[in-house]
Scaffold this motif. Structure first.
Motif, PDB file in Angstrom:
ATOM      1  N   ILE A 227       0.650  -0.929  -0.133  1.00  0.00           N
ATOM      2  CA  ILE A 227      -0.420   0.216   0.419  1.00  0.00           C
ATOM      3  C   ILE A 227       1.172   0.877   0.115  1.00  0.00           C
ATOM      4  CG2 ILE A 227      -1.549   1.375   1.781  1.00  0.00           C
ATOM      5  CD1 ILE A 227      -2.670  -1.017   2.253  1.00  0.00           C
TER       6      ILE A 227
ATOM      7  N   GLU B 282      -1.868   6.202   1.170  1.00  0.00           N
ATOM      8  CA  GLU B 282      -3.048   6.059   0.832  1.00  0.00           C
ATOM      9  C   GLU B 282      -3.308   5.104   2.424  1.00  0.00           C
ATOM     10  OE1 GLU B 282      -4.068   3.770  -2.302  1.00  0.00           O
ATOM     11  OE2 GLU B 282      -2.361   4.358  -3.600  1.00  0.00           O
TER      12      GLU B 282
ATOM     13  N   LYS C   2      -4.782  -4.478   2.112  1.00  0.00           N
ATOM     14  CA  LYS C   2      -5.157  -4.597   0.911  1.00  0.00           C
ATOM     15  C   LYS C   2      -6.310  -4.589   0.260  1.00  0.00           C
ATOM     16  CE  LYS C   2      -3.069  -3.166  -2.831  1.00  0.00           C
ATOM     17  NZ  LYS C   2      -1.915  -3.475  -3.759  1.00  0.00           N
ATOM     18  N   TYR C   3      -7.398  -5.174   0.126  1.00  0.00           N
ATOM     19  CA  TYR C   3      -8.794  -5.362  -0.324  1.00  0.00           C
ATOM     20  C   TYR C   3      -9.388  -4.339   0.078  1.00  0.00           C
ATOM     21  CZ  TYR C   3     -12.939  -8.283  -1.733  1.00  0.00           C
ATOM     22  OH  TYR C   3     -13.397  -8.453  -2.277  1.00  0.00           O
TER      23      TYR C   3
ATOM     24  N   TYR D 127      -9.491  -0.848  -1.657  1.00  0.00           N
ATOM     25  CA  TYR D 127     -10.292  -0.577  -1.993  1.00  0.00           C
ATOM     26  C   TYR D 127     -11.417  -1.703  -2.541  1.00  0.00           C
ATOM     27  CZ  TYR D 127      -5.310   0.213  -3.298  1.00  0.00           C
ATOM     28  OH  TYR D 127      -4.095   1.611  -3.164  1.00  0.00           O
ATOM     29  N   ASN D 128     -11.339  -2.062  -1.240  1.00  0.00           N
ATOM     30  CA  ASN D 128     -12.995  -2.534  -1.979  1.00  0.00           C
ATOM     31  C   ASN D 128     -13.744  -2.495  -0.015  1.00  0.00           C
ATOM     32  OD1 ASN D 128     -12.833  -4.942  -4.286  1.00  0.00           O
ATOM     33  ND2 ASN D 128     -11.280  -4.846  -2.821  1.00  0.00           N
ATOM     34  N   LYS D 129     -14.108  -1.570  -0.504  1.00  0.00           N
ATOM     35  CA  LYS D 129     -14.127  -1.045   1.341  1.00  0.00           C
ATOM     36  C   LYS D 129     -15.466  -1.098   2.125  1.00  0.00           C
ATOM     37  CE  LYS D 129     -12.984   2.901  -0.038  1.00  0.00           C
ATOM     38  NZ  LYS D 129     -11.400   2.862   0.197  1.00  0.00           N
TER      39      LYS D 129
END
Length: 351
Positions: free
Chosen positions: A253, A257, A305-306, A309-311
């Motif tokens: 990451i 961010e 990390k997931y 980007y996948n709230k």
């Protein structure tokens, strides 16, 4: 007169052709529909009907005459914490929900909650306290199915379970490193959430076994994709989060961010969403392994990390995973689940 007759003839001819095609297409569509009805596998029809029926009950309905405190747009019971994310997902804290109201709505849905726990090696010593405390506080009054993965089934204690609470013991191979246990569970969870067991429950939570329940954990936690904010970092700026900062890892990451730092000790949601999360983590770990790389915090690094980007659709505050070695802060009004104090070095050896 002759031209008029020719014109009328062509009009009648066109009308006749149009009538023929309407009748022909109508017959064939009806025939096709009947054929499909006759040849469709009954099990497929049943699954479609069950899916449709289930989706009819997705909404939460309140009962007439059920009284509860009036919600306010002007005065909140919690002014010391943020209770919603920038993408409008709720952050659940004590005082941000009415448990009696939520219970009254979820009781109508007849739901089942699956719960996975991994107890390998010396971690079986935590099973008794985990399960006994769960039976006092965890989804009390709802159908719960525990799935316990262990390499020592003979060490699983006998626990008296509440009504409609069930325990399934699943034997898995032993592993030498605790890191391998941590990362290996993602592959097991990926398979579980895609197996026939997925039809036995509506939601699933994945919890660490070296923890104890101290307060109620109920249906306020349910959601499409649920993440728990790590108790170490909930007040820290993102540049102090222990994200994976090495570009060679798939969990990388970049600086600048990040939303929150999530724990891998507790997460959940629907089977579909948890399947996608665990599949992603397993795939990324495999890529790292092929390059002789291991993320700094293993599956937790890939999970963060997931979720960046996948709230997640709902966040649980540190109330839902505290640490027995930490003093309670003014923000944490109720400790619901907490990691127990232990000698990590000792318990992780030959795990």
């Amino acid at each position: 007169m002759k031209l008029d007759r020719i014109f009328i003839f062509f009009i009648l001819l066109l009308l006749g052709i149009l009538f023929y095609w309407v009748c022909y297409l109508g017959y064939n569509q009806e025939s096709y529909r009947k054929q499909q009805t006759q040849t469709t596998d009954p099990s497929i029809v049943k699954n479609i009907l069950m899916s449709e029926e289930k989706h009819k009950n997705l909404g939460l309905q309140s009962s007439p005459g059920f009284l509860y405190s009036q919600p306010s747009l002007l005065v909140g019971s919690r002014t010391d914490v943020v209770s919603v994310t920038p993408w409008l997902a709720p952050i659940v804290w004590e005082g941000t929900f009415d448990s009696s109201l939520i219970d009254s709505m979820y009781k109508k849905k007849n739901i089942t909650i699956a719960t996975t726990v991994f107890a390998l090696g010396k971690y079986t010593r935590f099973l008794k306290e985990f399960l006994e405390s769960a039976e006092q506080h965890y989804f009390v009054g709802y159908r719960v199915r525990y799935y316990l993965f262990t390499d020592r089934p003979e060490e699983v204690p006998e626990i008296k379970l509440g009504e409609e609470h069930y325990l399934t013991i699943l034997k898995v191979p032993s592993m030498d490193r605790w890191q391998d246990i941590s990362m290996g569970r993602m592959e097991i969870l990926e398979k579980l959430t895609k197996s026939e067991l997925a039809s036995e429950a509506d939601y699933i939570f994945c919890l660490d076994v070296d923890a104890k329940f101290y307060g109620p954990w109920g249906v306020e936690t349910l959601g499409r994709l649920v993440a728990v904010i790590h108790p170490w970092f909930y007040g820290y700026p993102r540049d102090q989060f222990t994200y994976e900062r090495r570009p060679e890892s798939q969990a990388f990451i970049p600086a600048g961010e990040g939303d929150y730092y999530y724990t891998a000790a507790a997460f959940g949601g629907t089977f579909k969403e948890v399947h996608e999360l665990t599949k992603y983590c397993r795939e990324q770990q495999s890529i790292d392994a092929s390059k002789a790389t291991e993320a700094i915090w293993h599956d937790e690094s890939h999970l963060n990390k997931y979720l960046l980007y996948n709230k997640p659709s709902k966040l649980l505050s540190p109330e839902y995973l505290w640490r027995d070695i930490s003093m309670r802060t003014s923000q944490v009004k109720v400790i619901r689940l907490s990691h127990v104090a232990k000698n990590n070095e000792e318990v992780r050896q030959n795990a």
